[in-house]
Motif scaffolding. Structure first.
Motif, PDB file in Angstrom:
ATOM      1  N   SER A   1       0.830  -1.213   0.000  1.00  0.00           N
ATOM      2  CA  SER A   1       0.000   0.000   0.000  1.00  0.00           C
ATOM      3  C   SER A   1       0.857   1.252   0.000  1.00  0.00           C
ATOM      4  CB  SER A   1      -0.858   0.071   1.257  1.00  0.00           C
ATOM      5  OG  SER A   1      -1.596  -1.076   1.382  1.00  0.00           O
ATOM      6  N   VAL A   2       1.879   1.256   0.840  1.00  0.00           N
ATOM      7  CA  VAL A   2       2.737   2.433   0.919  1.00  0.00           C
ATOM      8  C   VAL A   2       3.392   2.685  -0.441  1.00  0.00           C
ATOM      9  CG1 VAL A   2       4.872   3.344   1.911  1.00  0.00           C
ATOM     10  CG2 VAL A   2       3.129   2.298   3.397  1.00  0.00           C
ATOM     11  N   VAL A   3       3.893   1.617  -1.059  1.00  0.00           N
ATOM     12  CA  VAL A   3       4.553   1.771  -2.356  1.00  0.00           C
ATOM     13  C   VAL A   3       3.572   2.306  -3.396  1.00  0.00           C
ATOM     14  CG1 VAL A   3       5.702   0.567  -4.256  1.00  0.00           C
ATOM     15  CG2 VAL A   3       6.237  -0.053  -1.889  1.00  0.00           C
ATOM     16  N   ILE A   4       2.430   1.617  -3.540  1.00  0.00           N
ATOM     17  CA  ILE A   4       1.499   2.002  -4.606  1.00  0.00           C
ATOM     18  C   ILE A   4       0.890   3.372  -4.315  1.00  0.00           C
ATOM     19  CG2 ILE A   4      -0.568   0.853  -3.648  1.00  0.00           C
ATOM     20  CD1 ILE A   4       0.091   0.494  -7.249  1.00  0.00           C
ATOM     21  N   GLY A   5       0.586   3.647  -3.042  1.00  0.00           N
ATOM     22  CA  GLY A   5      -0.002   4.939  -2.678  1.00  0.00           C
ATOM     23  C   GLY A   5       0.945   6.085  -3.020  1.00  0.00           C
ATOM     24  N   SER A   6       2.231   5.904  -2.701  1.00  0.00           N
ATOM     25  CA  SER A   6       3.205   6.966  -2.980  1.00  0.00           C
ATOM     26  C   SER A   6       3.360   7.173  -4.481  1.00  0.00           C
ATOM     27  CB  SER A   6       4.570   6.602  -2.393  1.00  0.00           C
ATOM     28  OG  SER A   6       4.419   6.093  -1.097  1.00  0.00           O
TER      29      SER A   6
ATOM     30  N   LEU B   1       2.645  10.304  -9.437  1.00  0.00           N
ATOM     31  CA  LEU B   1       2.391  10.253 -10.877  1.00  0.00           C
ATOM     32  C   LEU B   1       1.118  11.006 -11.268  1.00  0.00           C
ATOM     33  CD1 LEU B   1       3.269   6.620 -12.051  1.00  0.00           C
ATOM     34  CD2 LEU B   1       4.582   8.737 -12.349  1.00  0.00           C
ATOM     35  N   PHE B   2       0.085  10.893 -10.412  1.00  0.00           N
ATOM     36  CA  PHE B   2      -1.191  11.523 -10.767  1.00  0.00           C
ATOM     37  C   PHE B   2      -1.371  12.875 -10.075  1.00  0.00           C
ATOM     38  CE2 PHE B   2      -1.687   7.177 -11.933  1.00  0.00           C
ATOM     39  CZ  PHE B   2      -2.612   7.125 -12.949  1.00  0.00           C
ATOM     40  N   HIS B   3      -0.351  13.318  -9.332  1.00  0.00           N
ATOM     41  CA  HIS B   3      -0.439  14.570  -8.570  1.00  0.00           C
ATOM     42  C   HIS B   3      -1.754  14.627  -7.792  1.00  0.00           C
ATOM     43  CE1 HIS B   3       2.951  15.731 -11.023  1.00  0.00           C
ATOM     44  NE2 HIS B   3       2.238  15.496 -12.100  1.00  0.00           N
ATOM     45  N   ASN B   4      -2.112  13.508  -7.152  1.00  0.00           N
ATOM     46  CA  ASN B   4      -3.422  13.429  -6.507  1.00  0.00           C
ATOM     47  C   ASN B   4      -3.316  12.602  -5.230  1.00  0.00           C
ATOM     48  OD1 ASN B   4      -6.089  13.017  -5.779  1.00  0.00           O
ATOM     49  ND2 ASN B   4      -6.795  12.815  -7.905  1.00  0.00           N
ATOM     50  N   PRO B   5      -3.055  13.258  -4.083  1.00  0.00           N
ATOM     51  CA  PRO B   5      -2.872  12.524  -2.830  1.00  0.00           C
ATOM     52  C   PRO B   5      -4.110  11.717  -2.439  1.00  0.00           C
ATOM     53  CG  PRO B   5      -2.293  14.846  -2.567  1.00  0.00           C
ATOM     54  CD  PRO B   5      -2.916  14.713  -3.910  1.00  0.00           C
TER      55      PRO B   5
ATOM     56  N   LEU C   1      -4.271   7.807  -1.592  1.00  0.00           N
ATOM     57  CA  LEU C   1      -4.802   7.259  -0.351  1.00  0.00           C
ATOM     58  C   LEU C   1      -5.859   6.191  -0.640  1.00  0.00           C
ATOM     59  CD1 LEU C   1      -4.810   7.519   2.764  1.00  0.00           C
ATOM     60  CD2 LEU C   1      -6.681   9.166   2.513  1.00  0.00           C
ATOM     61  N   VAL C   2      -6.706   6.471  -1.628  1.00  0.00           N
ATOM     62  CA  VAL C   2      -7.774   5.518  -1.965  1.00  0.00           C
ATOM     63  C   VAL C   2      -7.178   4.197  -2.438  1.00  0.00           C
ATOM     64  CG1 VAL C   2      -9.561   5.029  -3.687  1.00  0.00           C
ATOM     65  CG2 VAL C   2      -9.617   7.185  -2.425  1.00  0.00           C
ATOM     66  N   ILE C   3      -6.200   4.257  -3.330  1.00  0.00           N
ATOM     67  CA  ILE C   3      -5.645   2.996  -3.840  1.00  0.00           C
ATOM     68  C   ILE C   3      -4.879   2.273  -2.734  1.00  0.00           C
ATOM     69  CG2 ILE C   3      -3.438   3.826  -4.828  1.00  0.00           C
ATOM     70  CD1 ILE C   3      -4.053   1.933  -7.216  1.00  0.00           C
ATOM     71  N   ALA C   4      -4.209   3.030  -1.856  1.00  0.00           N
ATOM     72  CA  ALA C   4      -3.467   2.388  -0.761  1.00  0.00           C
ATOM     73  C   ALA C   4      -4.421   1.654   0.172  1.00  0.00           C
ATOM     74  CB  ALA C   4      -2.664   3.430   0.011  1.00  0.00           C
ATOM     75  N   LEU C   5      -5.504   2.301   0.545  1.00  0.00           N
ATOM     76  CA  LEU C   5      -6.471   1.659   1.441  1.00  0.00           C
ATOM     77  C   LEU C   5      -7.137   0.457   0.772  1.00  0.00           C
ATOM     78  CD1 LEU C   5      -8.286   4.625   3.252  1.00  0.00           C
ATOM     79  CD2 LEU C   5      -6.727   2.914   4.225  1.00  0.00           C
ATOM     80  N   ALA C   6      -7.461   0.605  -0.512  1.00  0.00           N
ATOM     81  CA  ALA C   6      -8.101  -0.504  -1.236  1.00  0.00           C
ATOM     82  C   ALA C   6      -7.141  -1.699  -1.297  1.00  0.00           C
ATOM     83  CB  ALA C   6      -8.492  -0.060  -2.641  1.00  0.00           C
TER      84      ALA C   6
END
Lengths: 474, 474
Positions: A394-399, A404-408, A412-417
């Motif tokens: 999660s940490v890797v993909i979230g960061s 890349l998408f300039h969208n924190p 966060l959504v992808i990390a939690l998912a």
């Protein structure tokens, strides 16, 4: 026993010593050049050359050669080397190749081969044939062999009764070591394939067993009851072959007595027959987990197709469920197409994590390492690993997504998912097989469908659901 | 040999006979109630009760009991049953559990255990320890055992040299059967763990071998050279254990001579050590294919995490590639969001088809069934199955999509994409492992990453690409 009779001892041929193995590559496989030479000679119709080439091979290597040849080259090879086509070659053939060859032969010819074979190999030769073909072959066999095969066939498939040898050495309790040696020397019709002598009571129930090395190291006058071991592993005739294999492995057995329901000695099993089972049962789990059916490269295409397409169709249904979940979020995706780009990552990595847990759990169940006593520990362990894996990924993909998408918020959504899905994958990977096992279903057969269904659906649901409720798209 | 000496023969304990196995469930696993009773007695500090419960068990079952207990209950159990903690129990323990226990003991105690064990088991006990811990233990061992273990450790890991027993029975060519029997009876320090007698020349090179049953069935006067079999499987001391296991399986060996580079007999291998290898190697492939690392439920969480997370991160990279492909079609998806709903089906079923082919190919390579001679046949076969599977699945999915979405062109696009992806999956599933094998990389280790990457990427590319160029969205 005279020296002449000695020659009749069944000394199965062994492979030639290392220096002479020029037909083999460094991994002890038949070299392609050797196989090509045989094919060439067959094409030339030069049976003498074929015979010269094949004659030095061990029966197990001749069997390998048959498997390596194209299907239409096998009959000509069998013809060219007919007197090398011993029962040992037939017994070592791959099931599909053997079945194919047997079906092409008349019943008398199959019966003649079956008469040469040990009971277990003869059973293997005919057990998968149609009942009427079986009957035709049995009718042509010698009475003694036929009785043994019929008796074996009366036990369910894949049980000790099918695998066992009826030939064994069993003697009464009153014998001394010397008596036993004299008995063995005087009875030329005894089997030579034995690694222990069973000591039986008058009802033919085993009371002890003597490893041959103990007999050889003991003076003649000592009674067998002083040398024998009283505790021994007795295999019930109806025991499943997978369980038999586990017993051999666990207790490091070389051979074992098979007993009927009344506890009478009816046969023996030797470890050389069991090693195939160990391999087969482990392979079977690999194949079942991946839905590859029998998984044998010699299986006819039509059968392989039938087994595999069933699995693909079943997986299509689970994929359809995942699609339905995505469809409910079409509005969300329409507002932010990047979600469609990222959602397969969440589902896919969840699937991988689930497969890892599943493979570990299925094999631990199959080898009796995982039982009711440590099931909760296994669940706790998998949950711990899932949390660690989930946190890291999660940490890797979230960061990466945030940058890349300039969208924190998207990060966060992808990390939690991802965290959610990897955790659920761990739970499914351990609970699905444990549940199937509890209901006496082989967990290798259907676990992965359920686990993939869970990780796919939950991956899309968690990611698209969080994207919707987080206010990411609005 | 006197009757007193007879008692010293190493008659390893066997499990109790069937009727007395009330500690076991119907699958021959220790019952949860039995394990609970032991735990309860340990909690009560009632060591006498613990001993009573455990004493009837076979060493292999005591080892199982240790594995089933929680980690913090193992030391108290070992203390309570200290005189039952024989080398056999230690040898049967799961690697991780044994390592854990060994690390808690002082070097003298480990050395004492190692001295009791067969060389191969002693090697297993210490081979994974840090070099300084190894040295400390070796220093405390008896000179003879130490020399044997040091010699074994000088061979690379997972080779015949590590697995072999140095104790064996080898005799010169001039002996008769009677001489041999006298020699065996007169030398009380010989091993009893032998299943064949090796006949060697003056340079100690094997010239033949005699199965014990042949010796027992032959009159004393016959020379051994008349009974022995001259052809035998010689295992080079540096042979990889996987290859050793295949040799035992193929030639149905019970034991085999191990020879050094000069061809001198240096040890023997027996099949009871090999059955573990067969199981391990097959399991290893299941675990490698699913990225589950060691795959042992006793592996510490931290190690399991490290192995598995690496795999998940590697898969994240391949998923990222698939995402990039989807991203190039964002415009297409924006015009028709239903494509996002359907695209995971194409990728997922392709992945399943690839995994099927991969499992079959990897196991066929591992068991030497697939070689250069039949590689093309295997490729043709997989292509045939892929076309059949692809055709079937495409028709199904194409029809369903046409009906559900009222869109025949969408049905055609998904059908063609599916056919393409399943065919590519078949190619990847067979070519990736064949290529890795050719470059001497174990195909089980990394094949599935490459295959999944291919089926994911090609699935999205084929589906979204066809949707774009077909004029489906415009």
């Amino acid at each position: 026993m005279t020296p002449d009779e000695l020659d009749e001892l069944d000394r199965t041929e062994s492979p030639p010593v290392e220096e002479e193995r020029e037909q083999f590559d460094e991994d002890n496989r038949l070299k392609a050049e050797f196989v090509d030479a045989v094919t060439q000679a067959l094409d030339d119709g030069d049976d003498t050359r074929v015979y010269e080439l094949v004659e030095p091979l061990h029966p197990a290597d001749i069997a390998d050669l048959f498997e390596l040849l194209e299907r239409d080259e096998r009959a000509p090879l069998a013809k060219a080397i007919s007197d090398l086509m011993t029962g040992d070659v037939i017994a070592e053939l791959n099931d599909h190749v053997r079945e194919d060859m047997v079906e092409a032969l008349p019943p008398e010819a199959v019966a003649e081969i079956a008469d040469q074979l040990d009971t277990d190999d003869a059973v293997q030769l005919i057990e998968d044939l149609e009942p009427e073909d079986q009957a035709a072959i049995l009718a042509e066999m010698e009475p003694e062999g036929r009785a043994a095969v019929e008796s074996a066939l009366s036990y369910p498939e894949e049980t000790a009764g099918r695998l066992m040898q009826r030939d064994l050495v069993a003697v009464p309790e009153h014998m001394s070591v010397g008596d036993l040696i004299d008995y063995l020397r005087d009875n030329s019709n005894l089997t030579t394939e034995f690694w222990e002598v069973f000591i039986v009571d008058p009802q033919h129930k085993p009371v002890g067993t003597c490893q041959l090395s103990w007999i050889l190291r003991t003076p003649r006058a000592i009674p067998l009851t002083d040398v024998m071991k009283r505790d021994q592993t007795l295999i019930p005739v109806t025991m499943d072959q997978e369980e038999v294999a586990l017993q051999f492995q666990k207790y490091a057995l070389i051979s074992a007595a098979v007993v009927d329901e009344a506890g009478r000695l009816v046969g023996q099993l030797t470890v050389d027959d069991i090693v195939h089972i160990i391999q087969e049962e482990a392979d079977e789990d690999v194949m079942l987990l991946s839905g590859a059916g029998d998984g044998d490269i010699n299986e006819p295409i039509r059968e392989a197709y039938a087994a595999r397409v069933r699995w693909l169709i079943a997986n299509m249904l689970t994929a359809a469920l995942a699609s339905t979940i995505i469809a409910t979020f079409e509005d969300t995706i329409a507002k932010m197409v990047a979600l469609a780009t990222l959602m397969p990552i969440v589902a896919g990595i969840g699937g991988n994590a689930g497969t890892q847990t599943l493979a570990v759990t299925v094999r631990a169940l199959a080898t009796n390492q995982l039982t009711a006593s440590n099931a909760w520990r296994a669940v706790r362990r998998e949950m711990g690993i899932a949390l660690l894996n989930g946190a890291t990924v999660s940490v890797v993909i979230g960061s990466v997504v945030t940058v890349l998408f300039h969208n924190p918020l998207l990060g966060l959504v992808i990390a939690l998912a991802m965290l959610t899905n990897i955790f659920i994958a761990g739970l499914a990977g351990v609970f699905v097989p444990l549940t199937l096992e509890r209901f006496k279903v082989d967990p290798a057969i259907s676990s992965s469908i359920f686990v993939t269904m869970t990780t796919d659906s939950m991956g899309f649901l968690a990611f698209l659901g969080l994207a919707t409720i987080s206010g990411l798209v609005s």
